[in-house]
Design a protein around this motif. Structure first.
Motif, mmCIF file in Angstrom:
data_model
loop_
_atom_site.group_PDB
_atom_site.id
_atom_site.type_symbol
_atom_site.label_atom_id
_atom_site.label_comp_id
_atom_site.label_asym_id
_atom_site.label_seq_id
_atom_site.Cartn_x
_atom_site.Cartn_y
_atom_site.Cartn_z
ATOM 1 N N MET A 145 0.847 -1.187 0.000
ATOM 2 C CA MET A 145 0.000 0.000 0.000
ATOM 3 C C MET A 145 0.890 1.246 0.000
ATOM 4 O O MET A 145 1.902 1.296 0.696
ATOM 5 N N GLN B 37 0.672 6.847 3.508
ATOM 6 C CA GLN B 37 -0.460 7.739 3.724
ATOM 7 C C GLN B 37 -0.148 8.778 4.773
ATOM 8 O O GLN B 37 0.387 8.483 5.825
ATOM 9 N N PHE B 38 -0.550 9.967 4.464
ATOM 10 C CA PHE B 38 -0.337 11.101 5.358
ATOM 11 C C PHE B 38 -1.250 10.994 6.580
ATOM 12 O O PHE B 38 -2.412 10.625 6.462
ATOM 13 N N GLU C 98 -7.778 19.019 -11.784
ATOM 14 C CA GLU C 98 -8.212 17.699 -11.318
ATOM 15 C C GLU C 98 -9.731 17.622 -11.402
ATOM 16 O O GLU C 98 -10.282 17.205 -12.400
ATOM 17 N N PRO D 260 -10.159 11.364 -15.978
ATOM 18 C CA PRO D 260 -10.562 10.876 -14.653
ATOM 19 C C PRO D 260 -9.894 9.541 -14.353
ATOM 20 O O PRO D 260 -9.977 8.597 -15.142
ATOM 21 N N VAL D 261 -9.224 9.480 -13.238
ATOM 22 C CA VAL D 261 -8.460 8.281 -12.947
ATOM 23 C C VAL D 261 -9.398 7.123 -12.598
ATOM 24 O O VAL D 261 -9.043 5.954 -12.721
ATOM 25 N N SER D 262 -10.632 7.457 -12.226
ATOM 26 C CA SER D 262 -11.613 6.404 -11.920
ATOM 27 C C SER D 262 -11.743 5.425 -13.091
ATOM 28 O O SER D 262 -11.843 4.219 -12.891
ATOM 29 N N VAL D 263 -11.694 5.970 -14.308
ATOM 30 C CA VAL D 263 -11.879 5.081 -15.469
ATOM 31 C C VAL D 263 -10.660 4.166 -15.631
ATOM 32 O O VAL D 263 -10.782 3.013 -16.060
ATOM 33 N N VAL E 150 -9.000 2.938 -13.222
ATOM 34 C CA VAL E 150 -9.034 1.937 -12.154
ATOM 35 C C VAL E 150 -10.180 0.955 -12.370
ATOM 36 O O VAL E 150 -10.018 -0.246 -12.220
ATOM 37 N N THR E 151 -11.357 1.484 -12.730
ATOM 38 C CA THR E 151 -12.542 0.613 -12.745
ATOM 39 C C THR E 151 -13.079 0.312 -14.143
ATOM 40 O O THR E 151 -13.950 -0.539 -14.284
ATOM 41 N N GLU F 213 -12.957 7.982 -22.961
ATOM 42 C CA GLU F 213 -12.683 9.165 -22.118
ATOM 43 C C GLU F 213 -11.526 9.985 -22.689
ATOM 44 O O GLU F 213 -11.550 11.214 -22.659
ATOM 45 N N VAL G 237 -5.598 12.775 -11.033
ATOM 46 C CA VAL G 237 -4.775 12.378 -9.891
ATOM 47 C C VAL G 237 -3.837 11.267 -10.362
ATOM 48 O O VAL G 237 -3.932 10.794 -11.487
ATOM 49 N N ASP H 53 -3.291 3.308 -8.629
ATOM 50 C CA ASP H 53 -4.155 2.120 -8.555
ATOM 51 C C ASP H 53 -4.706 1.698 -9.921
ATOM 52 O O ASP H 53 -5.585 0.838 -10.001
ATOM 53 N N TYR I 171 -12.125 2.131 -3.830
ATOM 54 C CA TYR I 171 -13.134 1.484 -4.679
ATOM 55 C C TYR I 171 -13.351 0.027 -4.280
ATOM 56 O O TYR I 171 -14.477 -0.453 -4.227
ATOM 57 N N TYR J 42 -18.862 -0.161 -10.971
ATOM 58 C CA TYR J 42 -17.854 -1.093 -10.459
ATOM 59 C C TYR J 42 -18.212 -1.563 -9.052
ATOM 60 O O TYR J 42 -18.143 -2.747 -8.728
#
Ligand code: B12
Lengths: 414, 212
Positions: free
Chosen positions: A103, A106-107, A334, A356-359, A361-362, A371, A391, A395, B153, B188
């Motif tokens: 992992m 993390q701050f 962002e 978008p980083v979501s795309v 990842v998922t 996109e 971002v 991941d 997620y 997702y």
């Protein structure tokens, strides 16, 4: 045979053209990989955090595979496991220290400066740093909290006997810790320099030569905490203002110094706490923007190139942000509305972002291409655009990152 | 008690707490005084939506509400607390495992509370198991999962799977929220909707629960 120095010059020009709002040969593409290269090469995050060879190898492999326009040198803020251990560092949890091996660190938010300590900070920041801040953020330097102030160590009438404090065995141990930290720092920095040379040989200019912050963000992130500073805005606004003014020259100096040492003029400035919902426009205009604007102007005056990442949604701030010298910097989007940003910065500054980083990842590679197309159709225009994600891609799935780079390579030419 | 309501809305902490003591001392019921706070909070929520108030004001109002509640609590009867329960519905919220961002979740929670939902907030970095267990025991109508990191997620998806395994998925609506959520993430995770602003879910909650 590849002519790497030609590649280097081309990449350099591509970026400079985009910044100067000229039309480059194709859309420059740079993304923030975070620890993605480790995964690509089959290493855990812990391995690369502690093993400089593994880190160099993984990052070189990433750059050779994807050929981004500028190189990410991870050592200073990713390859520092051994140094964090020496400090017993409190601001982060990391692999093996509170987090699983795979992992990203993390701050951890801490209120390292109490509300009643503003005056100490404003009056003598260095003293506050050494005797209050370091001991709190680095547990192995906790004994420095016992040091006396050294501002009265003045010549023979007052000044000869301060060092008696160092008889304290805990303070002595802390001093030895600083020595060990120095050795770790030297090793990590040397690995970073070696990788930088390698990148240069392979034709990749560096992504940035320094990192700095808006003074308000530094105060919030590292001294008072997000909520602490928000409350201060109402309860002790004058102290907030004085502290930001204190920090302004510090944030400028650090950027000038690091860019000079690294030879790369790009200064990365991530914005954290000026999002639309985080303060009113009048607070923004008073406590945030003046120092940031001054920072940008000074950097630009000194031939540095600010690359500012607007984290979160900052639509209401675009009107202020556009008041900067023309063609001299990069605004990285962002969550803000990129259409609005395009409009606001037209003829003013280069816009970077914001797949978008979501795309990544998922989604599926088809989703990714769709996109990418949307973004390129909107932003490619006649230059002044750098392709990036919103971002980092830490991941993201490998096949999706493949699809993203392929798409931009295929469709990026002007 | 308009002066108390005003003091709450204007976030004049000392004055609000003084007035609270005064009214309770003068024999106003705990319930009445509490209602003044609720009216104040509703106005604060409205000002946030209207972009007159921002997150700092919401944080301060949260602190004020807390301090006020402490004073009022001894004056509340069991009947008052029970009466408070006939709310629009119940929402369980949490920031999922691995993520500690809580500003957005707290705002969403506050807005739901103001809109008349009973809200239980499990905090940050909450393990999947805890969320699913709590959903079993407390039987909320809505499960709201917040996460701002891309690594959130998977835990969100695991919660949805956990709810399915527990036979609860048909009984609850799942909302995912946070700046990094969108339709890709929603699909997702297997959530019903995603929310990148705090009001979306209030609107939906009213739609889902309003008719019952
Ligand atoms: C403030 C902040 C922090 C603060 C958090 C303080 C706190 N107590 O919450 C601190 C400094 C601690 C922090 C730490 C980190 N952060 Co941070 N952080 C942010 C920042 C700048 C703002 C987040 C925020 O509060 N937004 C404001 C609120 C109001 O918006 P919101 O959360 O989206 O909420 C709204 C809606 O989404 C919705 N909503 C939210 N939740 C819910 C829930 C429900 C049920 C509903 C209905 C609605 C809803 O309603 C809200 C109100 O409108 C974001 C940038 C961003 N784009 O979001 C980065 C960001 C989220 N952070 C990021 C990162 C990387 C980190 C760290 C990992 C950094 C590090 N390397 O250490 C650590 C992680 C710590 C951890 N384990 O979680 C990245 C994530 C990138 C990624 N790939 O995942 C971001 C996106 C920044 C960036 N651009 O890179 N962070």
């Amino acid at each position: 045979m590849t002519d790497y120095s030609k590649l280097y010059d081309e990449r350099q020009k591509r970026f400079e053209d985009a910044v100067a709002l000229r039309k480059p040969d194709r859309v420059p593409m740079i993304v923030m990989p975070e620890y993605f290269p480790a995964r690509l090469s089959g290493y855990s995050i812990k391995e690369v955090m502690y093993n400089p060879e593994a880190m160099s190898q993984a990052w070189l492999a990433y750059h050779e595979k994807y050929q981004p326009d500028r190189a990410d040198n991870p050592f200073r803020i990713r390859g520092f496991g051994s140094l964090l251990e020496v400090y017993d560092f409190q601001h982060l949890k990391w692999a093996g220290h509170g987090l699983p091996d795979n992992m990203a660190y993390q701050f951890v938010e801490l209120e390292l400066m109490k509300p009643e300590e503003y005056d100490h900070f404003i009056h003598d920041m260095t003293d506050f740093m050494i005797r209050r801040y370091w001991p709190r953020v680095n547990k192995s330097l906790a004994a420095f909290e016992k040091l006396p102030p050294f501002n009265s160590e003045i010549s023979y009438l007052f000044g000869l006997y301060g060092p008696v404090a160092f008889l304290d065995p805990e303070i002595r141990k802390a001093v030895e810790t600083v020595g060990r930290a120095a050795e770790e720092c030297a090793k990590i920095l040397a690995s970073g320099r070696a990788l930088g040379m390698k990148y240069k040989e392979l034709g990749f200019p560096p992504s940035s030569g320094a990192l700095t912050q808006a003074p308000f963000d530094t105060l919030s992130d590292f001294f008072r905490g997000t909520k602490g500073l928000m409350v201060d805005l109402r309860r002790r606004p004058d102290k907030v203002m004085a502290a930001c003014e204190k920090l302004m020259p510090v944030m400028l100096e650090v950027a000038l110094r690091s860019t000079k040492a690294s030879g790369c003029p790009i200064v990365f400035i991530p914005l954290h706490k000026c999002m639309d919902t985080f303060m009113s426009q009048s607070q923004f205009e008073k406590f945030y923007w003046p120092h940031l604007q001054q920072l940008l102007q000074e950097l630009i005056k000194n031939d540095r190139i600010p690359w500012v990442l607007m984290e979160g949604v900052c639509n209401d701030r675009l009107n202020s942000f556009r008041n900067v010298p023309e063609g001299k910097m990069v605004w990285h989007i962002e969550g803000s509305d990129i259409r609005k940003a395009k409009e606001a910065f037209k003829g003013v500054a280069c816009v970077r972002g914001n797949l978008p980083v979501s795309v990544l990842v998922t989604g599926t590679p088809d989703d990714v291409r769709a996109e990418c197309k949307k973004l390129m159709d909107l932003m490619k225009d006649d230059g002044g655009f750098i392709f990036d994600t919103g971002v980092n891609i830490g991941d993201a799935s490998i096949e999706n990152v493949d699809a993203m780079y392929e798409y931009v390579r295929e469709h990026g030419a002007y | 008690m308009q002066d108390l309501i005003n003091a709450v809305v204007e976030l004049m902490e000392e004055e609000a707490l003084e007035l609270t003591k005064k009214y309770l001392g003068d024999g106003k019921s705990g319930k009445e005084v509490f209602e003044a706070y609720q009216k104040g909070m509703a106005e604060i929520g409205a000002r946030f939506e209207a972009k007159e108030y921002f997150v700092p004001e919401l944080i301060l109002s949260g602190e004020l509400m807390q301090a006020g509640s402490e004073l009022i609590k001894p004056y509340l009867s069991a009947a008052d607390s029970a009466a408070d329960e006939k709310k629009l519905g119940k929402a369980l919220i949490a920031t999922v495992e691995g993520d500690i961002h809580d500003i957005g979740k707290n705002i969403a929670g506050m807005m739901m509370d103001i809109a008349g939902l009973e809200v239980k907030d499990l905090g940050v970095d909450v393990p999947t198991k805890t969320i699913v267990e709590e959903a079993k025991n407390w039987q909320p109508n809505i499960v709201g999962l917040s996460g701002l990191l891309t690594l959130a997620y998977d835990p969100m998806r695991e919660v949805v799977e956990g709810l399915k395994a527990a036979g609860l998925r048909d009984k609850v609506k799942v909302i995912v929220g946070g700046g990094q959520t969108d339709e890709h993430v929603c699909k997702y995770v297997g959530a019903d909707i995603f929310a990148t602003d705090a009001m979306v879910n209030v609107t939906y909650a009213q739609k889902w629960l309003g008719g019952k």
